[in-house]
Structures are given as structure tokens and as C-alpha cells.
Design a protein around this motif. Structure first.
Motif, PDB file in Angstrom:
ATOM      1  N   ILE A 175      -4.593  -3.290  -5.097  1.00  0.00           N
ATOM      2  CA  ILE A 175      -4.949  -1.946  -5.567  1.00  0.00           C
ATOM      3  C   ILE A 175      -3.728  -1.306  -6.219  1.00  0.00           C
ATOM      4  CG2 ILE A 175      -5.803   0.324  -4.887  1.00  0.00           C
ATOM      5  CD1 ILE A 175      -7.150  -1.038  -2.493  1.00  0.00           C
ATOM      6  N   TYR A 176      -3.907  -0.829  -7.458  1.00  0.00           N
ATOM      7  CA  TYR A 176      -2.810  -0.236  -8.217  1.00  0.00           C
ATOM      8  C   TYR A 176      -3.049   1.253  -8.430  1.00  0.00           C
ATOM      9  CZ  TYR A 176      -1.554  -5.081  -9.319  1.00  0.00           C
ATOM     10  OH  TYR A 176      -1.211  -6.405  -9.239  1.00  0.00           O
ATOM     11  N   ALA A 177      -1.993   1.955  -8.834  1.00  0.00           N
ATOM     12  CA  ALA A 177      -2.097   3.381  -9.142  1.00  0.00           C
ATOM     13  C   ALA A 177      -1.202   3.691 -10.337  1.00  0.00           C
ATOM     14  CB  ALA A 177      -1.683   4.229  -7.945  1.00  0.00           C
ATOM     15  N   GLU A 178      -1.548   4.749 -11.075  1.00  0.00           N
ATOM     16  CA  GLU A 178      -0.713   5.218 -12.180  1.00  0.00           C
ATOM     17  C   GLU A 178       0.275   6.253 -11.666  1.00  0.00           C
ATOM     18  OE1 GLU A 178      -3.414   6.773 -15.016  1.00  0.00           O
ATOM     19  OE2 GLU A 178      -4.336   4.818 -15.486  1.00  0.00           O
ATOM     20  N   MET A 179       1.329   6.498 -12.451  1.00  0.00           N
ATOM     21  CA  MET A 179       2.334   7.467 -12.032  1.00  0.00           C
ATOM     22  C   MET A 179       1.727   8.865 -11.903  1.00  0.00           C
ATOM     23  SD  MET A 179       5.197   6.005 -11.416  1.00  0.00           S
ATOM     24  CE  MET A 179       6.301   7.413 -11.379  1.00  0.00           C
ATOM     25  N   SER A 180       0.687   9.126 -12.727  1.00  0.00           N
ATOM     26  CA  SER A 180       0.053  10.447 -12.697  1.00  0.00           C
ATOM     27  C   SER A 180      -0.997  10.566 -11.590  1.00  0.00           C
ATOM     28  CB  SER A 180      -0.610  10.739 -14.046  1.00  0.00           C
ATOM     29  OG  SER A 180      -1.576   9.748 -14.358  1.00  0.00           O
ATOM     30  N   SER A 181      -1.305   9.460 -10.914  1.00  0.00           N
ATOM     31  CA  SER A 181      -2.335   9.477  -9.879  1.00  0.00           C
ATOM     32  C   SER A 181      -1.874  10.277  -8.657  1.00  0.00           C
ATOM     33  CB  SER A 181      -2.683   8.051  -9.448  1.00  0.00           C
ATOM     34  OG  SER A 181      -3.182   7.311 -10.538  1.00  0.00           O
ATOM     35  N   VAL A 182      -2.837  10.969  -8.061  1.00  0.00           N
ATOM     36  CA  VAL A 182      -2.566  11.723  -6.845  1.00  0.00           C
ATOM     37  C   VAL A 182      -3.445  11.143  -5.734  1.00  0.00           C
ATOM     38  CG1 VAL A 182      -2.615  13.970  -5.719  1.00  0.00           C
ATOM     39  CG2 VAL A 182      -2.032  13.801  -8.148  1.00  0.00           C
ATOM     40  N   ILE A 183      -2.815  10.606  -4.695  1.00  0.00           N
ATOM     41  CA  ILE A 183      -3.549  10.015  -3.567  1.00  0.00           C
ATOM     42  C   ILE A 183      -3.784  11.089  -2.527  1.00  0.00           C
ATOM     43  CG2 ILE A 183      -3.514   8.268  -1.771  1.00  0.00           C
ATOM     44  CD1 ILE A 183      -1.640   6.624  -3.551  1.00  0.00           C
ATOM     45  N   SER A 184      -5.043  11.333  -2.217  1.00  0.00           N
ATOM     46  CA  SER A 184      -5.366  12.384  -1.244  1.00  0.00           C
ATOM     47  C   SER A 184      -5.482  11.838   0.178  1.00  0.00           C
ATOM     48  CB  SER A 184      -6.661  13.099  -1.643  1.00  0.00           C
ATOM     49  OG  SER A 184      -7.744  12.192  -1.706  1.00  0.00           O
ATOM     50  N   ASP A 185      -5.998  10.587   0.322  1.00  0.00           N
ATOM     51  CA  ASP A 185      -6.178  10.016   1.665  1.00  0.00           C
ATOM     52  C   ASP A 185      -5.990   8.506   1.635  1.00  0.00           C
ATOM     53  OD1 ASP A 185      -7.101  12.281   3.458  1.00  0.00           O
ATOM     54  OD2 ASP A 185      -8.578  12.431   1.833  1.00  0.00           O
ATOM     55  N   ILE A 186      -5.428   7.954   2.707  1.00  0.00           N
ATOM     56  CA  ILE A 186      -5.359   6.507   2.930  1.00  0.00           C
ATOM     57  C   ILE A 186      -6.006   6.247   4.289  1.00  0.00           C
ATOM     58  CG2 ILE A 186      -3.880   4.496   3.268  1.00  0.00           C
ATOM     59  CD1 ILE A 186      -1.844   5.739   1.441  1.00  0.00           C
ATOM     60  N   TYR A 187      -7.043   5.407   4.294  1.00  0.00           N
ATOM     61  CA  TYR A 187      -7.855   5.229   5.500  1.00  0.00           C
ATOM     62  C   TYR A 187      -7.446   4.022   6.343  1.00  0.00           C
ATOM     63  CZ  TYR A 187     -10.842   8.338   2.735  1.00  0.00           C
ATOM     64  OH  TYR A 187     -11.327   9.368   1.970  1.00  0.00           O
ATOM     65  N   VAL A 188      -6.517   3.198   5.875  1.00  0.00           N
ATOM     66  CA  VAL A 188      -6.156   1.975   6.596  1.00  0.00           C
ATOM     67  C   VAL A 188      -4.656   1.932   6.852  1.00  0.00           C
ATOM     68  CG1 VAL A 188      -8.085   0.648   5.649  1.00  0.00           C
ATOM     69  CG2 VAL A 188      -5.914   0.694   4.412  1.00  0.00           C
ATOM     70  N   SER A 189      -4.288   1.017   7.712  1.00  0.00           N
ATOM     71  CA  SER A 189      -2.874   0.766   8.006  1.00  0.00           C
ATOM     72  C   SER A 189      -2.611  -0.726   7.871  1.00  0.00           C
ATOM     73  CB  SER A 189      -2.527   1.228   9.425  1.00  0.00           C
ATOM     74  OG  SER A 189      -2.823   2.610   9.593  1.00  0.00           O
ATOM     75  N   GLU A 190      -1.362  -1.091   7.738  1.00  0.00           N
ATOM     76  CA  GLU A 190      -0.999  -2.509   7.639  1.00  0.00           C
ATOM     77  C   GLU A 190      -1.466  -3.241   8.902  1.00  0.00           C
ATOM     78  OE1 GLU A 190       3.108  -3.023   6.813  1.00  0.00           O
ATOM     79  OE2 GLU A 190       3.013  -2.113   4.808  1.00  0.00           O
ATOM     80  N   GLY A 191      -2.121  -4.394   8.685  1.00  0.00           N
ATOM     81  CA  GLY A 191      -2.624  -5.189   9.791  1.00  0.00           C
ATOM     82  C   GLY A 191      -4.087  -4.951  10.106  1.00  0.00           C
ATOM     83  N   ASP A 192      -4.694  -3.911   9.496  1.00  0.00           N
ATOM     84  CA  ASP A 192      -6.114  -3.632   9.752  1.00  0.00           C
ATOM     85  C   ASP A 192      -6.995  -4.712   9.118  1.00  0.00           C
ATOM     86  OD1 ASP A 192      -5.422  -1.392  11.091  1.00  0.00           O
ATOM     87  OD2 ASP A 192      -6.136   0.035   9.585  1.00  0.00           O
ATOM     88  N   THR A 193      -8.096  -5.028   9.802  1.00  0.00           N
ATOM     89  CA  THR A 193      -9.108  -5.942   9.263  1.00  0.00           C
ATOM     90  C   THR A 193     -10.195  -5.118   8.579  1.00  0.00           C
ATOM     91  OG1 THR A 193      -8.696  -7.586  10.987  1.00  0.00           O
ATOM     92  CG2 THR A 193     -10.803  -7.726   9.813  1.00  0.00           C
ATOM     93  N   VAL A 194     -10.559  -5.508   7.354  1.00  0.00           N
ATOM     94  CA  VAL A 194     -11.556  -4.753   6.598  1.00  0.00           C
ATOM     95  C   VAL A 194     -12.674  -5.682   6.133  1.00  0.00           C
ATOM     96  CG1 VAL A 194      -9.919  -3.008   5.830  1.00  0.00           C
ATOM     97  CG2 VAL A 194     -10.261  -5.057   4.439  1.00  0.00           C
ATOM     98  N   LYS A 195     -13.830  -5.083   5.898  1.00  0.00           N
ATOM     99  CA  LYS A 195     -14.992  -5.788   5.357  1.00  0.00           C
ATOM    100  C   LYS A 195     -15.329  -5.208   3.986  1.00  0.00           C
ATOM    101  CE  LYS A 195     -15.966  -8.296   9.064  1.00  0.00           C
ATOM    102  NZ  LYS A 195     -15.955  -9.785   9.050  1.00  0.00           N
ATOM    103  N   VAL A 196     -16.112  -5.956   3.233  1.00  0.00           N
ATOM    104  CA  VAL A 196     -16.532  -5.483   1.909  1.00  0.00           C
ATOM    105  C   VAL A 196     -17.228  -4.132   2.048  1.00  0.00           C
ATOM    106  CG1 VAL A 196     -18.052  -5.920  -0.050  1.00  0.00           C
ATOM    107  CG2 VAL A 196     -16.761  -7.790   0.943  1.00  0.00           C
TER     108      VAL A 196
END
Length: 472
Positions: A67-88
């Protein structure tokens, strides 16, 4: 006589021995190499109903998601942490789309301008079509007008010369008096009337500005020959076509931009583990991914979808996948819908629509699938996505049924032995799947009814492994 009796006795013994031997052999065959039966729930392909869209693709191994972002992008929330298991379909992060929303409002205003241009050109075209060419204007009144004008002029001149003098008040201010009289007469009729921009009078709410001549219309009060008028009409019609195309294309761009707002929340495209998160400005500036998800295992396929169908697809929507090579069905989910059309899709239907790549991830378990297998993907486009993706009815591959006297039956495990179980069937879909209305349940076990050792009464065992049945 004794010889005959002995001979017959020997024959009887041999026949009896043969019969017993055959029975023993058949009994041995029935009890050796038991047939393996699978649960109906695993063999059930389900049915998607609705407005189906069928696509095809090739199976490949699932890769990492970055997942990439632009310099102008503003991230409001991150829902995961390193090591988390995710599904589609699991949410990963969310971008602030305030700036995008402002850009879309500007686009909506511009689209209205393009639509107004089309309406203006259409009004100008109608006026052009009402113009009479110079060659078609009446000429019989010219002589009469000329004679009448001359006679009137002479009489008027004589009367004026005799009856009026330069200082005669009858000749001074006549225009002003006429105007004043007109205004007074009009207000006497109705004091609430107003003068319209075209110089006429009437009620305030009765004026239609659509009937006003366009002040910028170059065709206003212009005379044309037949040839010039035909040319002007063609040019205006061509202009309207190009303006309509421009408005329609811009409307598609607006629709894509509005759909991009739905991508404010980035979701997992694969089943995997979050390996790295780095949202620092330095990392983004170097063009590195801000989040990396590593695939655990699994397969995916990429299909091409008509642009007019994209609005019916959403991340996480369920699809059905059918393998032509092993005859088995699987379920999957929409993992990614590309914003860039593909150049590799050949459209056999002849329409001019663009096609976009859509990534489908196969649900686990996906036993029996291998890379490069050719598959067919079916999806309900009517918006009626059932929970889990399929109906709860039983649909089996036709190859799991046999016919006898026009009736369908399956070979079912009944107390460790195969037994004919007649079933009531319904519609046939996809040309290879048949609906089972009654006769068996999801928890029943049935076998593939073809083969040298497969017959009613044969010893059988239950299994839930595709490898046990198909050998891979």
C-alpha cells in the motif's frame, strides 16, 4: 449307468463350486477397495441466480500486497498493527478525502457548464433551421413596395411642406410624445406590467427567458444562401455531437472520481500477515510502501470486466469459480478493481466498451487448484449478494448423478454400503450443474457413480479430503 451318475455328480460339484467361487469373488470385490464418499455439502456448487456475469481467467499464486501513499495524502486512521493476520476485505487504513471532495464539486460544476453548452447549441441549431435562404424569399412585393413608397413619399412631402414649418410644434417632440403615450396606455391596461428585455410589455411572471435570442449568437439576423445555410447547419450539428461526447466523457470521469471516494478506506486484497508499517514522510518521499502485507498461501485469478458493470462490483463481493480441468467449484472474493483499462482483452461482442482488470482471491481451502489452471468466474450483478455468496439449495455436477428409466439417482453411503437413492431434480444451470429438490441432504455422503468397482452394495467409507477422491 454308474458312469453317468458319477459324471453328473462331478458336473454338479463343479457347477456348485463355480457358483460358490463367483459369489466369493463378488463378495471379495464388494468388500475390498472400498469406494470413498464425500459429503454433499462439499460437492454442492450452489447457484448464484440473478443477473450473472461470466468471466474467465488463469490461476496464479497470491503475491504480497503493498500500500502506497502520496506526499499530499492525509491518513486519518490505521486499523492494523505489525504482525496482525488479515483476510480479504478487512479494513487496513483510511485516507482523509476532504481535498478530493472539493475537486469533485468543481467537476460537477464544470459538467453543468458542458451540458449548458449543448443546450445553447441546440437552440442555435433550431434557429438556423427556421431561417429562409435568400433564394427562397418572396420577390413579388418589391415592385409594389417601390411604387407605394414613391407615391407615399411624394404625397407626404407635399403635405408636410404645405402644412408644417420648421417651428411647427406638430413636428417637434413627436417621438417623445408617442413613447409617453405608449407607456401611459400600457400602464393604464395594467399598472403591474413591466417592460421585458426585448422591449415588449406584460406580466412579471409571464416572460420566458429561454425564448430570448442569444446575444452571442453569430447567426442572429444573418442572411444565408441555400449552400451557406446547409453548411452552417452541418457545422452546428457536428459541434453538438462533439459537445455531447465531451459532456458524456466528463461525466464518466466524474463517476470514476466519485467512486474513488469509496477507496478512502483501503482493504486487504489477500489473506496474509501485516509485515511492515511506515508512514513517515521520508519513507513516502522515497516511494516505498507504507504498509506491506505478506501472503500466507493461496491462489488468485485476474478477470476482465466491462466498464458498465464495474459499478455493481465492490471489494469483498463473493464470486463462484469453476475449474474446467478438475470439474470442481470454489468460492472467492473480489480483492481489487483496477482504475486502468486493460490492453490485453479482446472483445468478441463487438461493443466499444473498455474492460478493466479485477483481481479475485480464492477462498481457503482450495484443494485441487494449481497454478495456470483455466477457470470460469461467475458473479451476481443484480446486487443480490447472498451471505456467503451462494444459495442454500443443493446443486450438484451432473457427473455425480446417473439415470435409470428417466429418473436420476445417486449412490449414497447407507450403513457402509452404496445404495441407490433416487432424487427429485429441478433446473440445469451452466450446462453442467443440476438442482436437487429432494432425496438427499447436505450431511449425506455420496460417491462418484462411475467406475469398474462402483455398484450398489459395494463397501464404502466416508472422507472429506479431495486428495482421497481425486488423487491430487
Amino acid at each position: 449307468m454308474k458312469k453317468i451318475i458319477i459324471t453328473l455328480s462331478i458336473i454338479a460339484v463343479l457347477v456348485a463350486g463355480g457358483i460358490i467361487g463367483v459369489k466369493i469373488y463378488k463378495n471379495h470385490r464388494k468388500n475390498s477397495n472400498p469406494v470413498k464418499c464425500m459429503p454433499v455439502s462439499m460437492l454442492n456448487t450452489g447457484y448464484w441466480g440473478g443477473e450473472n456475469e461470466t468471466m474467465s481467467g488463469s490461476i496464479t499464486a497470491t503475491g504480497d500486497q503493498k500500500i502506497y501513499a502520496e506526499m499530499s495524502s492525509v491518513i486519518s486512521d490505521i486499523y492494523v498493527s505489525e504482525g496482525d493476520t488479515v483476510k480479504v476485505g478487512d479494513p487496513i487504513l483510511k485516507f482523509d478525502m476532504t481535498q478530493k471532495e472539493l475537486e469533485i464539486e468543481t467537476m460537477r460544476t464544470q459538467l453543468e457548464v458542458y451540458r449548458s453548452d449543448v443546450k445553447l447549441s441546440e437552440r442555435q441549431l433550431e434557429k438556423l433551421k427556421q431561417i429562409v435562404p435568400i433564394e427562397d424569399k418572396p420577390t413579388t412585393t418589391e415592385a409594389t413596395t417601390e411604387i407605394t413608397t414613391e407615391g407615399t413619399s411624394e404625397t407626404s412631402t407635399e403635405n408636410t411642406t404645405e402644412d408644417a414649418t420648421p417651428t411647427d410644434p406638430g413636428t417637434e417632440g413627436s417621438t417623445d410624445d408617442s413613447t409617453e403615450d405608449t407607456t401611459e396606455n400600457t400602464t393604464e391596461i395594467d399598472p403591474d406590467w413591466i417592460m421585458y428585455p426585448d422591449g415588449t410589455w406584460g406580466p412579471p411572471d409571464a416572460f420566458d427567458d429561454d425564448n430570448l435570442d442569444d446575444p452571442d449568437d453569430p447567426n442572429e439576423e444573418q442572411e444565408y444562401t441555400r449552400e451557406d445555410l446547409a453548411k452552417a447547419i452541418r457545422e452546428k450539428e457536428n459541434l453538438i455531437v462533439s459537445q455531447r461526447i465531451k459532456a458524456e466523457m466528463y461525466e464518466l470521469d466524474l463517476a470514476k472520481a466519485e467512486k474513488a471516494l469509496d477507496n478512502a478506506e483501503i482493504k486487504a486484497k489477500i489473506n496474509g500477515i501485516v509485515k511492515k508499517i511506515d508512514t513517515s514522510g521520508e519513507n513516502i518521499g522515497m516511494g516505498n510502501p507504507i504498509i506491506t502485507i505478506s501472503a500466507e498461501s493461496g491462489y488468485q485469478t485476474i478477470v476482465s470486466v466491462n466498464e458498465w458493470k464495474l459499478s455493481s462490483m465492490n471489494i469483498g463481493d463473493a464470486v463462484m469459480i469453476y475449474s474446467y480441468e478438475n470439474g470442481m467449484s470454489y468460492t472467492g472474493k473480489v480483492a481489487e478493481v483496477s482504475n486502468t483499462p486493460t490492453d490485453d482483452y479482446y472483445n468478441y461482442s463487438g461493443n466499444t466498451a473498455s474492460y478493466y482488470p479485477v483481481t479475485i482471491v480464492v477462498d481457503e481451502p482450495c484443494e485441487g487448484l494449481n497454478e495456470y489452471m483455466y477457470v470460469e468466474v461467475s458473479m451476481d450483478m443484480s446486487g443480490n449478494n447472498w451471505p456467503g455468496g451462494m444459495s442454500d439449495d443443493i446443486y450438484l455436477q451432473l457427473s455425480y448423478l446417473r439415470q435409470e428409466h428417466g429418473n436420476y439417482y445417486v449412490l449414497k453411503n447407507e450403513n457402509g454400503r452404496l445404495k441407490k437413492q433416487y432424487v427429485k431434480t429441478g433446473k440445469i444451470v451452466y450446462g453442467s450443474v443440476i438442482e436437487i429438490k429432494s432425496g438427499i441432504e447436505m450431511n449425506d455422503y455420496i460417491c462418484f457413480p462411475y467406475g469398474k468397482d462402483v455398484a450398489e452394495g459395494k463397501k464404502c467409507i466416508n472422507t472429506e479430503s479431495y486428495e482421497d477422491v481425486y488423487g491430487y
